[in-house]
Design an enzyme around this catalytic site. Structure first.
Site, mmCIF file in Angstrom:
data_model
loop_
_atom_site.group_PDB
_atom_site.id
_atom_site.type_symbol
_atom_site.label_atom_id
_atom_site.label_comp_id
_atom_site.label_asym_id
_atom_site.label_seq_id
_atom_site.Cartn_x
_atom_site.Cartn_y
_atom_site.Cartn_z
ATOM 1 C CG HIS A 207 53.149 41.386 43.845
ATOM 2 N ND1 HIS A 207 52.656 42.652 44.013
ATOM 3 C CD2 HIS A 207 52.127 40.654 43.350
ATOM 4 C CE1 HIS A 207 51.390 42.679 43.656
ATOM 5 N NE2 HIS A 207 51.036 41.485 43.241
HETATM 6 C C1 UD1 Z 1 48.560 36.795 43.929
HETATM 7 C C2 UD1 Z 1 47.561 37.286 42.892
HETATM 8 C C3 UD1 Z 1 47.838 38.750 42.571
HETATM 9 C C4 UD1 Z 1 47.912 39.604 43.821
HETATM 10 C C5 UD1 Z 1 48.948 38.994 44.757
HETATM 11 C C6 UD1 Z 1 49.054 39.785 46.035
HETATM 12 C C7 UD1 Z 1 46.805 35.618 41.224
HETATM 13 C C8 UD1 Z 1 46.907 35.245 39.812
HETATM 14 N N1 UD1 Z 1 47.666 36.574 41.642
HETATM 15 O O1 UD1 Z 1 49.835 36.824 43.301
HETATM 16 O O2 UD1 Z 1 46.792 39.250 41.763
HETATM 17 O O3 UD1 Z 1 48.287 40.915 43.489
HETATM 18 O O4 UD1 Z 1 48.532 37.650 45.053
HETATM 19 O O5 UD1 Z 1 50.020 39.284 46.871
HETATM 20 O O6 UD1 Z 1 45.979 35.107 41.934
HETATM 21 N N2 UD1 Z 1 54.076 32.498 48.255
HETATM 22 C C9 UD1 Z 1 54.552 32.203 49.497
HETATM 23 N N3 UD1 Z 1 53.689 32.298 50.545
HETATM 24 C C10 UD1 Z 1 52.397 32.668 50.404
HETATM 25 C C11 UD1 Z 1 51.924 32.938 49.094
HETATM 26 C C12 UD1 Z 1 52.776 32.866 48.037
HETATM 27 O O7 UD1 Z 1 55.711 31.880 49.692
HETATM 28 O O8 UD1 Z 1 51.662 32.754 51.415
HETATM 29 C C13 UD1 Z 1 55.024 32.437 47.101
HETATM 30 C C14 UD1 Z 1 55.095 31.088 46.453
HETATM 31 O O9 UD1 Z 1 56.403 30.881 46.039
HETATM 32 C C15 UD1 Z 1 54.219 31.259 45.225
HETATM 33 C C16 UD1 Z 1 54.433 32.706 44.886
HETATM 34 O O10 UD1 Z 1 54.606 33.376 46.122
HETATM 35 O O11 UD1 Z 1 54.536 30.395 44.204
HETATM 36 C C17 UD1 Z 1 53.278 33.322 44.142
HETATM 37 O O12 UD1 Z 1 52.056 33.156 44.878
HETATM 38 P P1 UD1 Z 1 50.645 33.130 44.102
HETATM 39 O O13 UD1 Z 1 49.529 33.022 45.075
HETATM 40 O O14 UD1 Z 1 50.697 32.118 43.026
HETATM 41 O O15 UD1 Z 1 50.598 34.526 43.378
HETATM 42 P P2 UD1 Z 1 51.039 35.978 43.866
HETATM 43 O O16 UD1 Z 1 52.239 36.375 43.088
HETATM 44 O O17 UD1 Z 1 51.108 36.082 45.354
#
Ligand code: UD1
Length: 369
Positions: A207
């Protein structure tokens, strides 16, 4: 009564807070814990499923910040969490790990002069292109109590000029959750559902922006997976970000065509534990999975250039191999053919870190107040 506000936001936080909250609730005559979920992760499969699997009580407060850019997400958490701290007196704020929610809550608390305890302090990859490294540096610079999972973390903090009085080596609390859950994970039906035999498949997670946000890189990793899948099937629970990219880059059909590359929704904690603990090899770019595989003696290949968890390499089952397709294939086949990775369990990854963490907070509080 010690009032403690515990903050979580994203999937890797939940398994770290579960045993700590449990321990705080066991001490209910001296500690009054509150749980705040920032809502950074909000999907059922990324959040609620973990609360159920880890038997964490529902959050007292959900800030519902959702997904947006890093600056917006951090700002939204800060604005909302400030209101929480204005409304409720807190003696300590406890933050875990290295996600945006960790840093945002730490900044707010520090500015409002509420002492901050950071669980999993001191880890460093040395790579500031990772958002998590920035979150770690900021959080540790502000924290009043730095609770470390391994001795290398203490050394990093001392090198950065942090007072040794603030640092406590407590061990790895994620392993508390792992040991508590392993029996319940045996009831998971995930192997039957996917028609898998223990030891006869690989598990994969991916991811990180550095692996999934560039089409060529992601496509190269998929090519490597296809080559490995000729030897053993690969089960790949797909993070929402990765799923988005697979569609955006029109790579999804290539993956779906291959019957040995099995994509699933993100799995709950118990199903995923059952899956990787039964696998022959794990391929990942996660931080926590490097540790969980080390604790269980499962070979792990990390598709990154560096790790903030070097003890998983020096003592555990992890190898950091980058994301070049030929190297991924070579290293994976090496593990599958020779099965030679030797490991021992790192110091204080013993299932009792939560007790040491809550002891350390109580002791630190006695000094502050
Ligand atoms: C976050 C953490 C990362 C961790 C990861 C585990 C930061 C900087 N990063 O990254 O360290 O390893 O979580 O999963 O805090 N999204 C959904 N549903 C959700 C959550 C996210 O669809 O419940 C999608 C959205 O499109 C979002 C993208 O995932 O924009 C990224 O989510 P985000 O929380 O920004 O960061 P992660 O890549 O999940």
């Amino acid at each position: 009564m010690l009032r403690i506000i515990n903050v979580v936001g994203a999937r890797p936080n939940f398994m770290k807070i579960a045993p700590v909250l449990d321990e705080m609730r066991r001490r209910s005559n001296t500690i009054d814990p509150l749980l705040v979920h920032t809502g950074q992760h909000y999907d059922e499969s990324m959040s609620d499923a973990f609360f159920d699997d880890l038997q964490i009580p529902r959050p007292d407060i959900n800030l519902e910040v959702g997904s947006c850019s890093h600056a917006q997400q951090t700002a939204r958490i800060m604005t909302a969490f400030e209101q929480v701290l204005l409304a409720r007196r807190a003696d300590w704020v406890v933050v875990v790990g290295d996600v945006n929610s960790t840093m945002a809550a730490a900044i707010v608390a520090a500015k409002m002069l509420v002492p901050v305890a950071h669980i999993e302090a001191g880890l460093r990859s040395g790579d500031r292109s990772m958002p998590e490294e920035i979150n770690r540096l900021v959080t540790d610079a502000l924290a009043d109590l730095l609770l470390t999972p391994s001795r290398d973390a203490n050394e990093n903090l001392i090198r950065e000029g942090i007072s040794p009085q603030k640092i406590r080596f407590v061990g790895n609390v994620m392993i508390d959750s792992l040991f508590r859950s392993i029996d319940r994970a045996r009831d998971s039906k995930i192997l039957e559902q996917l028609n898998l035999e223990p030891g006869k498949f690989c598990a994969m997670t991916l991811h990180r922006p550095s692996n999934v946000d560039d089409k060529e890189t992601l496509s190269g990793i998929l090519d490597a997976l296809e080559a490995i899948a000729e030897h053993l099937p690969i089960i790949f629970p797909v993070h929402p970000r990765t799923n988005e990219r697979l569609h955006q880059f029109e790579l999804i059909e290539q993956v779906q065509r291959n019957p040995s590359l099995i994509l699933t929704e993100p799995l709950g904690y118990l199903d995923f534990l059952r899956l990787y603990s039964s696998s022959a090899l794990v391929l990942t770019d996660s931080g926590g999975i490097q540790e969980e595989t080390t604790a269980l003696g499962i070979p792990c290949l990390t598709l990154r250039e560096n790790t903030e968890r070097p003890i998983t390499v020096t003592e555990g089952t992890n190898r950091v191999i980058g994301n070049k397709p030929d190297v991924i294939i070579r290293e994976a086949l090496r593990v599958l053919e020779q099965d030679t990775i030797q490991a021992r369990t790192p110091e204080l990854w013993d299932g009792h870190a939560a007790v040491r963490i809550v002891d350390a907070i109580e002791e630190a509080d006695a000094k502050v107040n």
